[in-house]
Design a protein around this motif. Structure first.
Motif: not given
Length: 219
Positions: A60-62, A73-76, A206-207
């Protein structure tokens, strides 16, 4: 009666996901044999280790992948990646996916999964060249239409000439829409009537990261 459909590729030692990205390396932090010296008699464990680039397998791309101020990754939120109503766009045999396949679809709040059938080449040299992709006009249409997530079963959601632009990433991630690439198994899904899940761990900074993507179909 529910049916679960696997939509992710297995991650294996040394696998090639994208040209130039090294394959994962699997190791052992604590072997079963060594653990016998740590635990009570008859008790043993295996603790493995893995070294991989975040863009490995089905991932998955954020927005952070493309934009430094976007959520990582921790914000989506989970609402953007899990328990989403799903919609499959059939694009088998096409080199590029244009807006004509999308016009008229109700995609708002849904996981829009583009089925090209390219996953049949995964793990071969053919997978790495000439893959189907989302045309910029289709990406713009989606960015404005407001899906929760967009996925595709190819090498990349964009065309991938060397040093080329990435309009689909730019438009979708700019609109806060996560992308799942290198999917598989979309042929087994109905066009609608399923729930989609693809959640990575909450890694700050990380994205991108591999996911276990799957669909839940209610019979």
């Amino acid at each position: 009666m529910r049916r679960l459909v696997e939509l992710s590729h297995r991650i294996t030692e040394g696998m090639v996901t994208y040209p130039g990205i090294p394959g994962p390396r699997l190791g052992v932090h604590l072997s079963r044999e060594a653990s016998r010296e740590v635990y009570a008699p008859g008790t043993e464990f295996h603790i493995g280790s893995i070294e991989l680039v975040a863009n490995t397998g089905t991932y998955l791309d954020t927005p952070y992948h493309r934009y430094p101020d976007g959520p990582d990754l921790s914000g989506v939120p989970l609402e953007a990646m899990a328990d989403l109503p799903g919609l499959v766009v059939r694009a088998e045999g096409l080199r590029s996916v244009g807006p004509d396949l999308l016009t008229g679809l109700d995609v708002r709040g849904k996981a829009v999964l583009v089925h090209t059938g390219w996953d049949r080449h995964f793990g071969t040299e053919a997978y790495l060249h000439g893959h189907p992709y989302l045309e910029p006009e289709a990406a713009r249409w989606l960015a404005e239409a407001g899906p929760a997530l967009v996925g595709i079963d190819t090498l990349n959601i964009d065309d991938t000439p060397p040093r080329g632009p990435r309009p689909a990433h730019t438009l979708l991630l700019g609109a806060g829409i996560p992308i799942v690439e290198h999917m598989t198994g979309l042929a087994a899904l109905p066009d609608t009537g399923f729930r989609f899940h693809a959640t990575p761990p909450m890694v700050a900074g990380l994205g991108t990261f591999p996911v276990r993507a799957y669909a839940v179909i209610d019979a």
